[in-house]
Design an enzyme around this catalytic site. Structure first.
Site, short mmCIF file in Angstrom:
data_model
loop_
_atom_site.label_atom_id
_atom_site.label_comp_id
_atom_site.label_asym_id
_atom_site.label_seq_id
_atom_site.Cartn_x
_atom_site.Cartn_y
_atom_site.Cartn_z
N SER A 1 0.84 -1.20 0.00
CA SER A 1 0.00 0.00 0.00
C SER A 1 0.87 1.26 0.00
O SER A 1 1.66 1.46 -0.91
CB SER A 1 -0.95 -0.04 1.20
OG SER A 1 -1.97 0.92 1.08
N GLU B 1 -10.02 -3.63 -6.13
CA GLU B 1 -9.62 -2.57 -5.21
C GLU B 1 -9.46 -1.24 -5.94
O GLU B 1 -9.26 -1.19 -7.15
CB GLU B 1 -8.33 -2.93 -4.48
CG GLU B 1 -7.08 -2.93 -5.35
CD GLU B 1 -5.82 -3.03 -4.51
OE1 GLU B 1 -5.67 -2.20 -3.58
OE2 GLU B 1 -4.98 -3.91 -4.79
N HIS C 1 -7.98 -5.18 -0.21
CA HIS C 1 -6.69 -4.49 -0.30
C HIS C 1 -5.70 -5.12 0.67
O HIS C 1 -5.98 -5.29 1.85
CB HIS C 1 -6.92 -3.01 0.04
CG HIS C 1 -5.70 -2.17 0.04
ND1 HIS C 1 -4.95 -1.92 -1.09
CD2 HIS C 1 -5.10 -1.47 1.06
CE1 HIS C 1 -3.95 -1.12 -0.78
NE2 HIS C 1 -4.01 -0.83 0.51
#
Length: 377
Positions: free
Chosen positions: A194, A297, A327
């Site tokens: 991320s 996502e 995610h």
């Protein structure tokens, strides 16, 4: 007065377009994959239930309390799990007096001279070496590498670039230091998820531009790659992303110029800055990179844009996608078979790109399953 106002508006528009936003990468877009709705299995329902409970809990909290709740939620993801690795907290200073905070993660038999720098995610506001032990321990176990999970400074207590500086410092330090002290390395990998995946990709270009020893490979899990808020999946996958949708979906309704100026005023962050948006950088002459993302996502097109641009620049890159995953579903191993599949793919990728171990090493360490000292919680 009219002309002054008009001139000011024109100047702001130009600054927004060329200084804040950066380059337009819509030419890299292709239609989103066809991912029709599917009934989640029992394991997926449990994961979705945990996320829904957190979203209900933090929905109406003020910003500061939401950040605290996010940090607490991430730290609880590994509760109750058994890790096949040893954890050794580290707080030290490098040769230049810069502090370094994190922890070594080593599975039995891990080679201390084969090192992996892990950069945790959490929207640059949450996460720590502790919160990501599920991922770092599995990486060490599957790859036989010594993993160093860095605790970088987080927003809003610190500026964005201070956190990235910590990651850069960790990279420099790992080039000459292992889990048992100063020692040369035989291989180097950077990985992150991320927001940490964005830092990971930014580190590749930074090491190239500073003529440092390049990483042998990199792995980015569901990376951000770009803060221009222009990728189609940000809106198209809003309803199908149970993690990022509730947390950041409101941002998609804000006019983009306001977002750019808000980021600059509040965080001194420009979407055009490659340190924030590695997609904005040159992607030539980078090491082999694996990106994994979910097809449902919001950040899918951020990953797809980066992969296409890197491929066109001649850098070796592989993009793997999974349907109907949350995610960074890698957190939910071994509950989700897809998480184990993703980790096996990572292990195969690194086995094909990173030099193998030269032999057994003395890597004895004492297991420590407590929260590491100095961790950012």
């Amino acid at each position: 007065m009219f002309w002054l106002i008009l001139a000011a508006l024109v100047l702001m528009a130009l600054l927004t377009r060329f200084w804040l936003r950066g380059s337009n990468h819509s030419h890299l877009d292709t239609p989103l994959p066809d991912c029709p709705p599917a009934t989640p299995d029992e394991a997926q329902r449990r994961v979705l239930g945990r996320l829904a409970e957190f979203n209900r809990m933090e929905r109406n909290l003020p910003f500061r309390q939401r950040v605290d709740a996010m940090r607490q939620m991430l730290d609880q993801l590994g509760d109750g799990k058994t890790f096949k690795a040893h954890f050794r907290p580290l707080v030290t200073c490098d040769a230049h007096g810069h502090s370094l905070d994190g922890e070594w993660v080593m599975a039995d038999g891990a080679d201390p001279d084969r090192r992996l720098l892990y950069v945790h995610g959490g929207a640059w506001m949450a996460g720590s070496a502790y919160s990501h032990r599920t991922i770092t321990s599995r990486l060490s176990e599957l790859t036989g590498m010594a993993v160093f999970a860095v605790n970088y400074r987080l927003f809003p207590e610190h500026r964005f670039h201070q956190g990235l500086t910590d990651c850069q410092q960790a990279y420099r330090w790992l080039l000459t230091n292992g889990p048992h002290g100063p020692a040369p390395l035989t291989s180097m990998v950077i990985a992150g998820d991320s927001a940490g995946g964005s830092h990971t990709l930014a580190l590749l270009a930074w090491a190239r531009d500073h003529r440092l020893r390049p990483a042998d490979a990199a792995v980015a899990l569901c990376p951000s790659t770009d803060l221009s808020f222009t990728s189609p999946s940000l809106r198209a996958n809003l309803a199908s992303d149970p993690m990022l949708g509730p947390a950041f979906g409101a941002l998609t309704r804000v006019p983009r110029p306001l977002l750019y100026w808000g980021l600059w005023v509040l965080a001194r962050v420009r979407a055009a800055d490659p340190a924030v948006s590695p997609l904005q950088d040159s992607l030539a002459n980078l090491p082999p990179t694996l990106i994994q993302a979910s097809e449902t996502e919001m950040l899918l097109d951020n990953a797809r844009r980066y992969a296409r641009k890197a491929e066109r620049a001649g850098s070796p890159i592989e993009l793997q996608t999974w349907p109907h995953m949350v995610h960074v579903w890698h957190f939910f191993t071994p509950e989700l078979p897809q998480a184990e599949e993703a980790f096996r793919n990572i292990a195969r990728f690194l086995a094909s790109t990173v030099p193998a171990s030269t032999g057994p090493k003395n890597n004895a360490s004492t297991a420590d399953t407590s929260r590491p000292s100095g961790a950012i919680l």
